[in-house]
Design an enzyme around this catalytic site. Structure first.
Site, PDB file in Angstrom:
ATOM      1  N   ALA A   1       0.760  -1.280   0.019  1.00 21.79           N
ATOM      2  CA  ALA A   1       0.102  -0.010  -0.103  1.00 21.79           C
ATOM      3  C   ALA A   1       0.927   1.220  -0.077  1.00 21.79           C
ATOM      4  O   ALA A   1       2.120   1.072   0.468  1.00 21.79           O
ATOM      5  CB  ALA A   1      -0.921  -0.023   1.291  1.00 21.79           C
TER       6      ALA A   1
ATOM      7  N   GLY B   1       0.538  -4.829   1.075  1.00 20.40           N
ATOM      8  CA  GLY B   1      -0.624  -4.697   0.356  1.00 20.40           C
ATOM      9  C   GLY B   1      -0.526  -5.522  -0.994  1.00 20.40           C
ATOM     10  O   GLY B   1      -1.361  -6.134  -1.574  1.00 20.40           O
TER      11      GLY B   1
ATOM     12  N   GLU C   1      -0.871  -9.185  -0.203  1.00 22.71           N
ATOM     13  CA  GLU C   1      -2.236  -9.135   0.015  1.00 22.71           C
ATOM     14  C   GLU C   1      -2.864  -9.375  -1.171  1.00 22.71           C
ATOM     15  O   GLU C   1      -4.009 -10.242  -1.446  1.00 22.71           O
ATOM     16  CB  GLU C   1      -2.785  -8.172   1.132  1.00 22.71           C
ATOM     17  CG  GLU C   1      -2.241  -8.196   2.280  1.00 22.71           C
ATOM     18  CD  GLU C   1      -2.476  -7.176   3.223  1.00 22.71           C
ATOM     19  OE1 GLU C   1      -2.016  -5.932   2.695  1.00 22.71           O
ATOM     20  OE2 GLU C   1      -3.074  -7.157   4.125  1.00 22.71           O
TER      21      GLU C   1
ATOM     22  N   GLU D   1       4.699  -4.571   7.498  1.00 25.15           N
ATOM     23  CA  GLU D   1       3.975  -3.764   8.101  1.00 25.15           C
ATOM     24  C   GLU D   1       4.502  -3.463   9.523  1.00 25.15           C
ATOM     25  O   GLU D   1       4.390  -2.126   9.877  1.00 25.15           O
ATOM     26  CB  GLU D   1       2.335  -4.117   8.213  1.00 25.15           C
ATOM     27  CG  GLU D   1       1.528  -3.871   6.844  1.00 25.15           C
ATOM     28  CD  GLU D   1       1.684  -5.036   5.871  1.00 25.15           C
ATOM     29  OE1 GLU D   1       2.773  -6.079   6.164  1.00 25.15           O
ATOM     30  OE2 GLU D   1       1.048  -5.180   4.846  1.00 25.15           O
TER      31      GLU D   1
END
Ligand code: DAK
Length: 262
Positions: free
Chosen positions: A68, A113, A116, A136
Site C-alpha cells: 500500500a 498490500g 495481500e 507492516e
C-alpha cells in the site's frame, strides 16, 4: 469490458484478460486511485462472460506491487485508515469472488498490500527475482488488506506467524517451499507461462470452471459438511448446462468438446 484506466493496463488476449498495475516509479504501490480502478475493473470483469481467465501482474522488472502507498498513508487518522482498509478489503474480496480464475504473475516485490493482492488471486506464479513479505510491523502498522487472515490460510499457522510478526521478507524459493506459489520461473518465462495456464483454464467448460472456483473458496469458509453440501449443489447445477452434455458426449464420441458457456 471497461479497459481504459489511469493506473492499470488491460490487454485482451482472446478469452484471457492480462491486467498490469502500472505505477512503476512507485513500484506499483497501491494508492486510492489504483484501488478504485481495481474495484471498477473487478465489477466490469464480473459481467464480462467472454473473459474466462485473468492474469494479474506489475509493470516493470522490479515489482509486482511493493505495498500500500506509504506516502498516502503516513498522515492518516484512524477514521481515514478504516476507510482505506475497507476499500482495500472490497478490492481483495471482489477479486477473490470474481467468477473467472485469477493468476498472479508475481514479477518482483510483493510486499504488504502487494502480497495481500497476490493472495486474493487463485494461483500464484513467481519469477526467480520475486520477493515476498508482510513488513507492516516494521513501519508501525499491521496488514490492513486481509494479510493476517489470508496468509495463515495459504501457509502453515507457524509460518504465517513468523512472516507477519517478524516483518522479514523472503525470496521466491522460500515462497515455493511454503506452498505460497505454485512455480518459480525465469522472469522472461513468467508472463508466457501465466498466460499459457490461463488459456488452458479458459479452454475448459466455463460454467464448470466457475463453479469449481466457487467450491474451492467454500472450502476455506466453514465446516467440511457445509463445503460438501455446496459441492453437491454446484455439481448437480452443472447437469442443467449444455456444456455438461457436450463434454460427456464428446468424450464418448472420442472427439474434442466445443463449449459455449451455456
Ligand atoms: N509506497 C509508496 N512508495 C513506495 C513504496 C510503497 N509501499 N515502495 C516503494 N516506493 C517508492 C519509493 O519511495 C521510491 O520512490 P522515489 O524515492 O523514487 O520517489 C520508489 O518507489 C523506488 O523505491 P526504492 O528507491 O526504495 O527502491 P529500492 O530498490 O531501493 O527498494 C523496496 C525497494 C521494495 C525494498 C523498498 O522500496 C521498500 O522497502 N518499499 C516499502 C515496502 C513496504 O514496506 N511495503 C509494505 C507497505 S505497508 C492499512 C492498510 C493497508 C496496509 C496497512 C494498514 N490500514 C489502512 C489500517 C498495508 C500496508 C502496506 O502495504
Amino acid at each position: 469490458m471497461q479497459s481504459q484506466f489511469e493506473t492499470l493496463l488491460v490487454e485482451l488476449d482472446g478469452p484471457v484478460a492480462v491486467v498490469t498495475i502500472n505505477r512503476p516509479k512507485a513500484l506499483n504501490a497501491l494508492n486510492q486511485k489504483v484501488l478504485e480502478e481495481l474495484l471498477a475493473l473487478g465489477n466490469s470483469l464480473r459481467t464480462s462472460p467472454a473473459v474466462r481467465a485473468v492474469v494479474l501482474t506489475g509493470a516493470g522488472e522490479k515489482a509486482f506491487v511493493a505495498g500500500a502507498d506509504i506516502a498516502a498513508m503516513a498522515a492518516m487518522q484512524p477514521a481515514e485508515a478504516l476507510g482505506f482498509a475497507e476499500l482495500g478489503h472490497r478490492v481483495m474480496d471482489g477479486l477473490e469472488s470474481l467468477p473467472q480464475p485469477v493468476i498472479a504473475a508475481v514479477n518482483g516485490f510483493a510486499l504488504g498490500g502487494g502480497l495481500e493482492l497476490a493472495m486474493a488471486c487463485d494461483i500464484l506464479l513467481a519469477s526467480e527475482s520475486a520477493r515476498f513479505g508482510q513488513p507492516e510491523v516494521s513501519i508501525g502498522v499491521m496488514p490492513g488488506f486481509g494479510g493476517s487472515q489470508r496468509l495463515p490460510r495459504r501457509v502453515s499457522f507457524g509460518a504465517a506467524a513468523e512472516i507477519l510478526l517478524s516483518g522479514d521478507s523472503f525470496p521466491a524459493a522460500e515462497a515455493l517451499r511454503l506452498g505460497l506459489v505454485n512455480r518459480v520461473l525465469p522472469l522472461a518465462d513468467l508472463l508466457p507461462e501465466a498466460k499459457k495456464l490461463a488459456h488452458k483454464i479458459a479452454s475448459r467448460a466455463p460454467v464448470a470452471v466457475q463453479k469449481t472456483k466457487q467450491a474451492l473458496h467454500a472450502s476455506r469458509q466453514g465446516p467440511l459438511s457445509e463445503g460438501n453440501a455446496t459441492e453437491r449443489q454446484l455439481f448437480s447445477d452443472l447437469f442443467a448446462t449444455a456444456d455438461q452434455k457436450e463434454g460427456m458426449t464428446a468424450f464418448l464420441q472420442k472427439r474434442p468438446p466445443t463449449y459455449t458457456g451455456q
